[in-house]
Design a protein around this motif. Structure first.
Motif, PDB file in Angstrom:
ATOM      1  N   ALA A  58       0.831  -1.218   0.000  1.00  0.00           N
ATOM      2  CA  ALA A  58       0.000   0.000   0.000  1.00  0.00           C
ATOM      3  C   ALA A  58       0.863   1.265   0.000  1.00  0.00           C
ATOM      4  O   ALA A  58       0.325   2.368  -0.051  1.00  0.00           O
ATOM      5  N   ARG A  59       2.185   1.075   0.059  1.00  0.00           N
ATOM      6  CA  ARG A  59       3.127   2.197   0.137  1.00  0.00           C
ATOM      7  C   ARG A  59       2.859   3.046   1.376  1.00  0.00           C
ATOM      8  O   ARG A  59       3.075   4.243   1.393  1.00  0.00           O
ATOM      9  N   ASP A  60       2.382   2.387   2.435  1.00  0.00           N
ATOM     10  CA  ASP A  60       2.099   3.030   3.715  1.00  0.00           C
ATOM     11  C   ASP A  60       3.381   2.937   4.558  1.00  0.00           C
ATOM     12  O   ASP A  60       3.561   2.001   5.338  1.00  0.00           O
ATOM     13  N   VAL A  61       4.252   3.920   4.383  1.00  0.00           N
ATOM     14  CA  VAL A  61       5.572   3.874   5.000  1.00  0.00           C
ATOM     15  C   VAL A  61       5.495   3.831   6.524  1.00  0.00           C
ATOM     16  O   VAL A  61       6.240   3.087   7.162  1.00  0.00           O
ATOM     17  N   ALA A  62       4.605   4.605   7.120  1.00  0.00           N
ATOM     18  CA  ALA A  62       4.493   4.621   8.584  1.00  0.00           C
ATOM     19  C   ALA A  62       4.148   3.232   9.116  1.00  0.00           C
ATOM     20  O   ALA A  62       4.777   2.739  10.062  1.00  0.00           O
ATOM     21  N   ARG A  63       3.170   2.572   8.506  1.00  0.00           N
ATOM     22  CA  ARG A  63       2.771   1.236   8.951  1.00  0.00           C
ATOM     23  C   ARG A  63       3.863   0.205   8.643  1.00  0.00           C
ATOM     24  O   ARG A  63       4.118  -0.701   9.426  1.00  0.00           O
ATOM     25  N   TYR A  64       4.533   0.354   7.504  1.00  0.00           N
ATOM     26  CA  TYR A  64       5.630  -0.533   7.121  1.00  0.00           C
ATOM     27  C   TYR A  64       6.758  -0.448   8.154  1.00  0.00           C
ATOM     28  O   TYR A  64       7.217  -1.461   8.679  1.00  0.00           O
ATOM     29  N   LEU A  65       7.200   0.761   8.467  1.00  0.00           N
ATOM     30  CA  LEU A  65       8.293   0.941   9.417  1.00  0.00           C
ATOM     31  C   LEU A  65       7.893   0.522  10.834  1.00  0.00           C
ATOM     32  O   LEU A  65       8.732   0.064  11.609  1.00  0.00           O
ATOM     33  N   ALA A  66       6.611   0.646  11.163  1.00  0.00           N
ATOM     34  CA  ALA A  66       6.122   0.250  12.495  1.00  0.00           C
ATOM     35  C   ALA A  66       6.196  -1.260  12.699  1.00  0.00           C
ATOM     36  O   ALA A  66       6.107  -1.732  13.828  1.00  0.00           O
ATOM     37  N   ALA A  67       6.386  -2.025  11.624  1.00  0.00           N
ATOM     38  CA  ALA A  67       6.505  -3.477  11.727  1.00  0.00           C
ATOM     39  C   ALA A  67       7.882  -3.904  12.236  1.00  0.00           C
ATOM     40  O   ALA A  67       8.096  -5.073  12.542  1.00  0.00           O
ATOM     41  N   TYR A  68       8.820  -2.949  12.331  1.00  0.00           N
ATOM     42  CA  TYR A  68      10.190  -3.248  12.753  1.00  0.00           C
ATOM     43  C   TYR A  68      10.395  -2.872  14.216  1.00  0.00           C
ATOM     44  O   TYR A  68       9.975  -1.810  14.663  1.00  0.00           O
ATOM     45  N   ALA A  69      11.055  -3.752  14.951  1.00  0.00           N
ATOM     46  CA  ALA A  69      11.354  -3.524  16.369  1.00  0.00           C
ATOM     47  C   ALA A  69      12.359  -2.383  16.512  1.00  0.00           C
ATOM     48  O   ALA A  69      13.121  -2.083  15.582  1.00  0.00           O
TER      49      ALA A  69
END
Length: 152
Positions: A58-69
């Motif tokens: 979805a190119r949702d960078v905030a949600r993508y980066l939030a998946a990382y510890a």
């Protein structure tokens, strides 16, 4: 897809089917207790992995980066802030991204999990297939990516 559940020396392996995914947490303090039911833990890990792929697609960078510890180790010795800037740029510059996950196999041991799968990545005119492995940690009830590797 065939489903199997195997318990060996405290580890649980499962090749799961698709489950609904929700957003990931953004912080990485002390780990919460793992679910008592190993199959529930497997479903949670699968949901986290699929939510990560959906955010990327979805190119949702905030949600993508939030998946990382918070203690995620970027590849090639890159510093976390530089890695995040690079990921943001590479995701936002694409007109369209598709990340598909096939042959997902998850191993679970307490608060740690490993998810291995065949990833098909498509963006603009590029299409790549590769094996990917994510190492996850359960943090405050969420499974977050601590390390990722491609190939193998």
């Amino acid at each position: 897809m065939n489903r199997f559940l195997s318990c060996v020396l405290g580890s649980v392996l499962l090749a799961p089917a698709a489950f609904a995914a929700g957003p990931a947490a953004t912080t990485a303090p002390a780990a919460a207790a793992a679910p008592a039911d190993p199959a529930a833990g497997i479903r949670e890990v699968e949901a986290a992995v699929r939510a990560w792929a959906a955010a990327w697609s979805a190119r949702d960078v905030a949600r993508y980066l939030a998946a990382y510890a918070g203690d995620f180790t970027p590849p090639r010795g890159q510093d976390r802030k530089a890695w995040e800037t690079d990921r943001r740029t590479r995701i936002e510059e694409k007109a369209a991204i598709s990340v598909e996950i096939d042959s997902l196999v998850i191993s679970l041991k307490g608060q740690a999990a490993t998810a291995s799968f065949q990833q098909t990545y498509s963006a603009d005119k590029l299409r790549e297939k590769s094996r990917k492995t994510l190492e996850l940690q359960r943090v405050e009830g969420r499974w977050l990516i601590r390390k990722e590797s491609a190939g193998g």
